[in-house]
Design a protein around this motif. Structure first.
Motif, PDB file in Angstrom:
ATOM      1  N   UNK A  20       0.808  -1.214   0.000  1.00 12.44           N
ATOM      2  CA  UNK A  20       0.000   0.000   0.000  1.00 12.44           C
ATOM      3  C   UNK A  20       0.846   1.270   0.000  1.00 12.44           C
ATOM      4  N   UNK A  21       2.000   1.240   0.634  1.00 10.58           N
ATOM      5  CA  UNK A  21       2.819   2.447   0.789  1.00 10.58           C
ATOM      6  C   UNK A  21       4.017   2.499  -0.156  1.00 10.58           C
ATOM      7  N   UNK A  22       4.085   1.569  -1.069  1.00 11.44           N
ATOM      8  CA  UNK A  22       5.244   1.450  -1.963  1.00 11.44           C
ATOM      9  C   UNK A  22       5.603   2.770  -2.637  1.00 11.44           C
ATOM     10  N   UNK A  23       4.630   3.467  -3.170  1.00  9.52           N
ATOM     11  CA  UNK A  23       4.910   4.698  -3.917  1.00  9.52           C
ATOM     12  C   UNK A  23       5.185   5.894  -3.004  1.00  9.52           C
ATOM     13  N   UNK A  24       5.097   5.726  -1.697  1.00  3.36           N
ATOM     14  CA  UNK A  24       5.361   6.818  -0.761  1.00  3.36           C
ATOM     15  C   UNK A  24       6.819   6.874  -0.320  1.00  3.36           C
ATOM     16  N   UNK A  25       7.601   5.830  -0.622  1.00  7.45           N
ATOM     17  CA  UNK A  25       9.009   5.803  -0.231  1.00  7.45           C
ATOM     18  C   UNK A  25       9.774   6.771  -1.130  1.00  7.45           C
ATOM     19  N   UNK A  26      10.537   7.652  -0.526  1.00  5.57           N
ATOM     20  CA  UNK A  26      11.261   8.692  -1.255  1.00  5.57           C
ATOM     21  C   UNK A  26      12.757   8.369  -1.315  1.00  5.57           C
ATOM     22  N   UNK A  27      13.446   9.034  -2.226  1.00  2.16           N
ATOM     23  CA  UNK A  27      14.901   8.958  -2.367  1.00  2.16           C
ATOM     24  C   UNK A  27      15.410   7.562  -2.700  1.00  2.16           C
TER      25      UNK A  27
END
Length: 144
Positions: free
Chosen positions: A45-52
């Protein structure tokens, strides 16, 4: 009769620090642990929220999540990392979970859909709701 302690899926700092890098979807950043089914669903669910992170790191994280999903029995329909964490193209506003209407709220909760129960649990900020079954949501909402 001794009270049983309910297992939570929360990791405290000591647990998280003790985990090897290979148990994270993004090992360099130590983001998205993959140590149980709940955390795997969360990583999806949060895959695309990880930055950098680079595209290569996302590709590797996707492979790690797929392996963990298979290991813990989590259904995963996505075939490419670009599909993770985003709503499907066919999702319409009518597909989104709705809170129960006034008329529906007068019915017993076990007559509600799981989506309605989940929306009500979210509104009430009930912890652990995403991993709950319909029956567990009913019990949590009724305070059992």
């Amino acid at each position: 009769m001794a009270a049983r302690r309910q297992r939570t899926h929360e990791l405290d700092a000591a647990d998280r620090n003790a985990m090897p890098d290979r148990t994270f979807a993004f090992p360099r950043l130590r983001k998205e642990p993959l140590n149980d089914a709940t955390h795997v669903r969360n990583a999806i669910a949060r895959f695309d929220q990880v930055r950098d992170v680079t595209d290569d790191e996302r590709e590797e994280a996707f492979r790690r999540i797929k392996r963990a999903a298979k290991r813990y029995g989590v259904d995963m329909t996505e075939r490419h990392w670009q599909e993770l964490g985003k709503p499907t193209a066919t999702m319409k506003s009518s597909d989104k979970p709705r809170t129960p209407t006034k008329a529906r709220r007068n019915q017993p909760r076990n007559a509600w859909s799981r989506d309605e129960l989940y929306a009500e649990a979210k509104r009430r900020n009930i912890k652990g709701r995403s991993a709950m079954s319909k029956a567990e949501l009913v019990n949590a909402l009724e305070g059992r």
